[in-house]
Design an enzyme around this catalytic site. Structure first.
Site, short mmCIF file in Angstrom:
data_model
loop_
_atom_site.label_atom_id
_atom_site.label_comp_id
_atom_site.label_asym_id
_atom_site.label_seq_id
_atom_site.Cartn_x
_atom_site.Cartn_y
_atom_site.Cartn_z
N TYR A 142 8.08 -0.39 33.23
CA TYR A 142 9.07 -0.58 32.02
C TYR A 142 10.25 0.28 31.92
O TYR A 142 11.29 0.07 31.19
CB TYR A 142 8.25 -0.25 30.59
CG TYR A 142 7.04 -1.33 30.38
CD1 TYR A 142 6.65 -2.22 31.48
CD2 TYR A 142 6.51 -1.14 29.32
CE1 TYR A 142 5.63 -2.88 31.21
CE2 TYR A 142 5.20 -2.10 28.97
CZ TYR A 142 4.96 -3.15 30.17
OH TYR A 142 3.82 -3.91 29.73
N LYS B 270 -4.54 0.36 40.60
CA LYS B 270 -4.68 -0.59 41.58
C LYS B 270 -4.20 -0.09 43.00
O LYS B 270 -3.56 -0.54 43.55
CB LYS B 270 -3.58 -1.84 41.03
CG LYS B 270 -3.84 -3.22 41.86
CD LYS B 270 -4.89 -3.99 41.62
CE LYS B 270 -4.83 -5.26 42.62
NZ LYS B 270 -6.39 -5.97 42.54
N ASP C 229 -0.68 -1.48 28.49
CA ASP C 229 -0.22 -2.10 27.53
C ASP C 229 -1.21 -3.39 27.68
O ASP C 229 -1.76 -3.81 26.33
CB ASP C 229 1.26 -2.72 27.90
CG ASP C 229 1.90 -3.47 26.86
OD1 ASP C 229 1.45 -3.54 25.70
OD2 ASP C 229 2.99 -4.39 27.22
N ASP D 155 -4.44 -4.20 24.47
CA ASP D 155 -4.36 -5.57 23.70
C ASP D 155 -5.90 -6.29 23.91
O ASP D 155 -6.38 -6.59 22.78
CB ASP D 155 -3.46 -6.72 24.08
CG ASP D 155 -2.23 -6.52 23.29
OD1 ASP D 155 -1.77 -5.56 22.78
OD2 ASP D 155 -1.33 -7.84 23.03
N ASP E 141 -8.06 -4.79 37.63
CA ASP E 141 -8.80 -6.36 37.30
C ASP E 141 -10.29 -6.05 37.22
O ASP E 141 -10.70 -6.82 36.21
CB ASP E 141 -8.41 -7.13 38.63
CG ASP E 141 -8.61 -6.46 39.98
OD1 ASP E 141 -9.01 -5.13 39.88
OD2 ASP E 141 -8.55 -6.93 41.07
C1 IPM Z 1 3.06 -2.06 22.61
C2 IPM Z 1 4.34 -3.17 22.79
C3 IPM Z 1 5.41 -2.55 23.17
C4 IPM Z 1 5.11 -2.15 24.72
C5 IPM Z 1 6.71 -3.71 23.39
C6 IPM Z 1 6.98 -4.08 22.11
C7 IPM Z 1 7.96 -3.00 24.20
O1 IPM Z 1 3.62 -4.24 23.64
O2 IPM Z 1 3.50 -1.13 21.99
O3 IPM Z 1 2.04 -2.29 23.15
O4 IPM Z 1 5.24 -2.90 25.49
O5 IPM Z 1 4.76 -0.86 25.10
MG MG Z 2 1.73 -4.15 24.02
#
Ligand code: IPM
Ligand code: MG
Length: 361
Positions: free
Chosen positions: A146, A195, A251, A255, A227
């Site tokens: 990133y 990885k 990231d 989620d 993975d």
């Molecule tokens: C998170 C979000 C952010 C990230 C985005 C909004 C840039 O997805 O905090 O997980 O990727 O870090």
């Molecule tokens: Mg995120």
């Protein structure tokens, strides 16, 4: 005591959920004799609309002057919002990435815990959900893909897009130390996710983490490929204590981890550095499709405020009071729509905030 909090309400559901977290903090202030001063800071789309940039110098300065930052979420609908017609470095997300980088917030802690009361909302099979789980993802937050060099170019009529994933050993070492420190305070197991069968950056990651582990003989270290980790999280999440990983893997895995807690609306996060300053935000996004309807779940933001009390202000009792209040309200059966099921009581964002506030004693 007095505390100066920078507040980033942000976009989408951000303002609604932050309002509820502030209600909870104010109640903590009343009960425990603290005064919280709030300074509003614009970031993301809300800042683009005013300043034309997602993070202005003024906002950055205000952020630096705060003792901690409480944030909602930023960004809009990526296909329909005019913010996404802007060049990538002027879009809402770029502001958040810049803020994390400028403030040096390299350690992102995302706890994922399955409340007994939410077992029914967990999408995993009953045999798995009834085992419960309690894990923390330690995500590196200011390096990797990133933040690497990127470019899009055309060579001989063909377009090429390039992103680069770079880590130096110092960046890996400092996040590894944070991960091991946290593991030491918990169940003393750390899973480092990479990885390494493909990527050089992962091979360096593995080498440095293995080296740091020598200072933590009481913590069990295992390495896992990303993975496989994605698969293990839905197969047997109870096996994890601390998951240590680089920016993009963290990231994605966070989620996934949030979803198995019943809803992405439950996962808090703290972005930390080597002093008490921190930025606290839910792990979820701005959910523009449900904004302004009083249906968003404020719990992830409220739990993030609890982390702020604990990590930036060293107010452990107060942090526990917030967490306890959330627990009680869930036990009482109140649910926002994302975690609602038969035999539970459906409430809106504000009502959820009110119930949690009332349970702070
Ligand atoms: C998170 C979000 C952010 C990230 C985005 C909004 C840039 O997805 O905090 O997980 O990727 O870090
Ligand atoms: Mg995120």
């Amino acid at each position: 005591m007095d505390y100066k909090i920078g507040v980033i309400k942000g976009d989408g559901i951000g303002p609604e959920i932050v309002t509820e977290a502030m209600k909870v903090l104010n109640k903590i202030g009343e009960v425990y004799g603290h005064q919280f001063y709030y300074q509003e800071i614009l970031l993301g789309g809300a800042s683009i609309d005013v300043y034309g940039v997602p993070l202005s110098d003024e906002s950055l300065q205000l952020a630096r002057e705060s003792e901690a930052i409480l944030m909602g979420s930023i960004g809009g609908n990526t296909t329909t919002s005019p913010w996404y017609q802007l060049p990538p470095n002027l879009r809402p997300e770029a502001g958040l990435l810049k803020l994390r980088k400028e403030l040096g917030l390299f350690a992102n802690m995302r706890p994922a815990y399955l409340y007994k009361e939410l077992e029914g909302a967990c999408p995993l099979k009953k045999e798995i959900s009834e085992q419960g789980f309690d894990l923390v993802i330690m995500r590196e937050l200011t390096g990797g893909l990133y933040f690497g060099e990127r470019k899009t170019e055309e060579i001989d009529g063909v377009r090429y897009a390039t992103d680069t994933l770079t880590y130096n050993e110092d960046e890996i070492r400092r996040i590894a130390i944070r991960g091991f420190d946290i593991a030491r305070q918990r169940r003393k197991k750390l899973t480092s996710v990479d990885k390494a069968n493909v990527l050089d950056s992962s091979r360096l990651w593995r080498e440095i983490v293995t080296d740091v582990a020598k200072d933590y003989p009481d913590v069990t270290l295992e390495h896992m490929l990303v993975d496989n980790c994605a698969m293990q999280l839905v197969r047997d999440p109870a096996q994890f204590d601390v998951i240590l990983t680089e920016n993009m893997f963290g990231d994605i895995l966070s989620d996934e981890a949030s979803m198995i807690t019943g809803s992405i609306g439950m996962l808090s996060s703290a972005s930390l550095r080597d002093d008490p300053f921190g930025l606290y935000e839910p792990s979820h996004g701005s959910a523009p499709d449900i904004a302004g309807q009083n249906i968003a779940n404020p719990i992830a933001t409220i739990l993030s405020a609890a982390m702020m009390l604990r990590y930036s202000f060293q107010l452990e009792k107060e942090a526990e009071a917030v967490e306890k209040a959330v627990q009680i309200v869930l036990e009482e059966g109140y649910r926002t729509i994302d975690i609602h099921s038969d035999n539970t009581k459906l409430v809106g964002t504000k009502e959820m905030g009110d119930f949690i506030t009332k349970r702070i004693l």
